[in-house]
Design a protein around this motif. Sequence first.
Motif, PDB file in Angstrom:
ATOM      1  N   ILE A   2     -15.197  12.827  -2.728  1.00  0.00           N
ATOM      2  CA  ILE A   2     -14.196  11.733  -2.469  1.00  0.00           C
ATOM      3  C   ILE A   2     -13.339  11.582  -3.600  1.00  0.00           C
ATOM      4  O   ILE A   2     -13.767  11.285  -4.589  1.00  0.00           O
ATOM      5  N   ILE A   3     -12.179  11.650  -3.369  1.00  0.00           N
ATOM      6  CA  ILE A   3     -11.257  11.514  -4.383  1.00  0.00           C
ATOM      7  C   ILE A   3     -10.371  10.016  -4.411  1.00  0.00           C
ATOM      8  O   ILE A   3      -9.515   9.778  -5.512  1.00  0.00           O
ATOM      9  N   GLY A   4     -10.400   9.477  -3.404  1.00  0.00           N
ATOM     10  CA  GLY A   4      -9.896   8.096  -3.226  1.00  0.00           C
ATOM     11  C   GLY A   4     -10.069   7.490  -1.943  1.00  0.00           C
ATOM     12  O   GLY A   4     -10.632   8.039  -0.758  1.00  0.00           O
ATOM     13  N   GLU A   5      -9.283   6.555  -1.690  1.00  0.00           N
ATOM     14  CA  GLU A   5      -9.228   5.746  -0.353  1.00  0.00           C
ATOM     15  C   GLU A   5      -7.728   5.230  -0.235  1.00  0.00           C
ATOM     16  O   GLU A   5      -7.197   4.920  -1.068  1.00  0.00           O
ATOM     17  N   GLY A   6      -7.295   5.544   0.993  1.00  0.00           N
ATOM     18  CA  GLY A   6      -5.963   5.154   1.287  1.00  0.00           C
ATOM     19  C   GLY A   6      -5.573   3.612   1.292  1.00  0.00           C
ATOM     20  O   GLY A   6      -6.562   2.770   1.688  1.00  0.00           O
ATOM     21  N   ASP A   7      -4.462   3.128   0.967  1.00  0.00           N
ATOM     22  CA  ASP A   7      -4.173   1.861   1.275  1.00  0.00           C
ATOM     23  C   ASP A   7      -2.723   1.668   1.771  1.00  0.00           C
ATOM     24  O   ASP A   7      -2.308   0.508   1.806  1.00  0.00           O
ATOM     25  N   GLY A   8      -2.277   2.769   2.400  1.00  0.00           N
ATOM     26  CA  GLY A   8      -0.951   2.634   3.270  1.00  0.00           C
ATOM     27  C   GLY A   8       0.267   2.709   2.366  1.00  0.00           C
ATOM     28  O   GLY A   8       1.113   3.116   3.111  1.00  0.00           O
ATOM     29  N   VAL A   9       0.180   2.852   1.134  1.00  0.00           N
ATOM     30  CA  VAL A   9       1.283   3.062   0.185  1.00  0.00           C
ATOM     31  C   VAL A   9       1.327   4.072  -0.516  1.00  0.00           C
ATOM     32  O   VAL A   9       1.948   5.175  -0.820  1.00  0.00           O
ATOM     33  N   ARG A  10      -0.168   4.418  -1.410  1.00  0.00           N
ATOM     34  CA  ARG A  10      -0.383   5.292  -2.265  1.00  0.00           C
ATOM     35  C   ARG A  10      -0.041   6.854  -1.389  1.00  0.00           C
ATOM     36  O   ARG A  10      -0.825   7.155  -0.373  1.00  0.00           O
ATOM     37  N   ARG A  11       0.643   7.871  -2.370  1.00  0.00           N
ATOM     38  CA  ARG A  11       0.541   9.200  -1.848  1.00  0.00           C
ATOM     39  C   ARG A  11       0.047  10.224  -2.809  1.00  0.00           C
ATOM     40  O   ARG A  11      -0.311  11.254  -2.305  1.00  0.00           O
ATOM     41  N   GLU A  12      -0.201   9.962  -4.138  1.00  0.00           N
ATOM     42  CA  GLU A  12      -0.815  10.741  -5.184  1.00  0.00           C
ATOM     43  C   GLU A  12      -2.116  10.575  -5.253  1.00  0.00           C
ATOM     44  O   GLU A  12      -2.551   9.258  -5.449  1.00  0.00           O
ATOM     45  N   PHE A  13      -2.957  11.398  -5.228  1.00  0.00           N
ATOM     46  CA  PHE A  13      -4.373  11.228  -5.382  1.00  0.00           C
ATOM     47  C   PHE A  13      -4.699  12.355  -6.586  1.00  0.00           C
ATOM     48  O   PHE A  13      -4.645  13.578  -6.358  1.00  0.00           O
ATOM     49  N   SER A  14      -5.386  12.037  -7.719  1.00  0.00           N
ATOM     50  CA  SER A  14      -5.811  12.970  -8.597  1.00  0.00           C
ATOM     51  C   SER A  14      -7.225  13.500  -8.348  1.00  0.00           C
ATOM     52  O   SER A  14      -8.176  12.640  -7.776  1.00  0.00           O
TER      53      SER A  14
ATOM     54  N   ASP B 179      -3.874   5.966   5.546  1.00  0.00           N
ATOM     55  CA  ASP B 179      -3.956   4.372   5.996  1.00  0.00           C
ATOM     56  C   ASP B 179      -5.184   3.656   5.192  1.00  0.00           C
ATOM     57  O   ASP B 179      -5.696   4.176   4.567  1.00  0.00           O
ATOM     58  N   ILE B 180      -4.897   2.649   5.102  1.00  0.00           N
ATOM     59  CA  ILE B 180      -5.780   1.802   4.375  1.00  0.00           C
ATOM     60  C   ILE B 180      -7.093   1.829   5.082  1.00  0.00           C
ATOM     61  O   ILE B 180      -7.586   2.040   6.124  1.00  0.00           O
ATOM     62  N   GLY B 181      -8.080   2.316   3.959  1.00  0.00           N
ATOM     63  CA  GLY B 181      -9.719   2.226   4.006  1.00  0.00           C
ATOM     64  C   GLY B 181      -9.963   3.784   4.542  1.00  0.00           C
ATOM     65  O   GLY B 181     -11.093   4.011   4.671  1.00  0.00           O
ATOM     66  N   VAL B 182      -9.129   4.654   4.606  1.00  0.00           N
ATOM     67  CA  VAL B 182      -9.310   5.977   4.997  1.00  0.00           C
ATOM     68  C   VAL B 182      -9.726   6.779   3.773  1.00  0.00           C
ATOM     69  O   VAL B 182      -9.125   6.966   2.801  1.00  0.00           O
ATOM     70  N   ARG B 183     -10.932   7.468   3.772  1.00  0.00           N
ATOM     71  CA  ARG B 183     -11.489   8.177   2.861  1.00  0.00           C
ATOM     72  C   ARG B 183     -10.535   9.452   2.475  1.00  0.00           C
ATOM     73  O   ARG B 183     -10.304  10.311   3.435  1.00  0.00           O
ATOM     74  N   VAL B 184     -10.143   9.925   1.537  1.00  0.00           N
ATOM     75  CA  VAL B 184      -9.479  10.882   0.892  1.00  0.00           C
ATOM     76  C   VAL B 184     -10.341  11.954   0.213  1.00  0.00           C
ATOM     77  O   VAL B 184     -11.037  11.511  -0.954  1.00  0.00           O
ATOM     78  N   THR B 185     -10.633  13.218   0.862  1.00  0.00           N
ATOM     79  CA  THR B 185     -11.422  14.010   0.084  1.00  0.00           C
ATOM     80  C   THR B 185     -10.985  15.617  -0.177  1.00  0.00           C
ATOM     81  O   THR B 185      -9.859  15.845   0.302  1.00  0.00           O
TER      82      THR B 185
END
Length: 211
Positions: free
Chosen positions: A100-112, A167-173
């Motif tokens: 899991i590398i992050g969680e969506g907030d509806g705005v952010r597009r880049e995830f490290s 989207d807000i609260g969506v797990r980014v994997t």
Amino acid sequence: MKDFHDIRFPTTLSFGSVGGPERRTEIAALVNGFEERNTPWAHSRRRYDAGLALRSLDDIARLISFFEARRGQLIGFRWKDWSDFTSCAPSGDVDFEDQIIGEGDGVRREFSLSKTYRSGDAEYVRPILKPVDGTVRAGLEGDELLEGVHWELDAARGVLTFADPPDIGVRVTAGFEFDVPVRFDTDRIEVSVASFQAGEVPNVPVVEVRL
């Protein structure tokens, strides 16, 4: 001249090397016998010795060519740590839900990209800066997405950019293989052909660099 070359040290030469993570801990002994322990490092640093993996004079020649092209300690490069180079267990296959590398907030597009190491209730999140291009998989909330359609990879920085912000609260994997950014930890390679043929190998220290 750039101080990092996005090229991997030959894997045939790194296989069989020794090394791993190191930490820096400052320990102060108190008069009552207890200790205070602190660290100035947020992240561990890895060290390796490539010399133990050299098996022939052709290996020595390849090492010297690579060393000279990097100008000794001057320029960094990629290193495959054979004991830790995937987002999953060594016996597994890379899967888009490995980390899991992050969680969506509806705005952010880049995830490290990152890899989490867990033991009991403790964990350490390691930034992954040098993923191996072509091995990265990514998804949102259990659904795998396509590279080039839904997301793009910056393999030089280890950053995924999504076409649309999750989207807000969506797990980014994500799942991936990765290299360690390193440099030689010496400006000198000493080789004796006679002693090498007798079974002795040169010391070739390599150390992780901060990027």
